[in-house]
Scaffold this motif. Structure first.
Motif: not given
Length: 110
Positions: A39-46, A50-59, A86-90
């Protein structure tokens, strides 16, 4: 205060029922932490990268809190539906309290 893992398991089962396990608490904690991080990362990047990077950081953050490796944390503790959602914007709305985050995660996953 319980002294061994067997004592803790017995206490959890006595309080919550025969099916309850201490791992359930750890899994829930990891899932709420991951939901908050996403949630703090915001909506997923396109981009997929970039999405994998965000998920990896959260994990990685959740794994650090639990004292596990990111691979173990993601495969055993974080509910995989969170990442799909999250990847679907929820996502949950970033929360100020643990209780409000837990309520939001329950609603998101139901």
């Amino acid at each position: 205060m319980p002294g061994t893992s067997s004592d803790i398991q017995a206490d959890v089962k006595q309080r919550l029922g025969a099916e309850a396990r201490p791992k359930d608490f750890r899994t829930w904690h990891a899932t709420v932490m991951a939901a908050t991080g996403l949630a703090e990362a915001g909506l997923p990047p396109r981009s997929e990268r970039a999405r994998r990077t965000v998920v990896a950081g959260v994990v990685k953050d959740v794994a650090g809190e639990l004292g596990n490796t990111p691979a173990v944390c993601r495969s055993s503790y974080i509910d995989p539906r969170l990442i799909d959602l999250w990847e679907r914007g929820q996502v949950i709305t970033p929360r100020r309290t643990r209780a409000s985050a837990e309520r939001a995660v329950r609603e998101l996953l139901s």
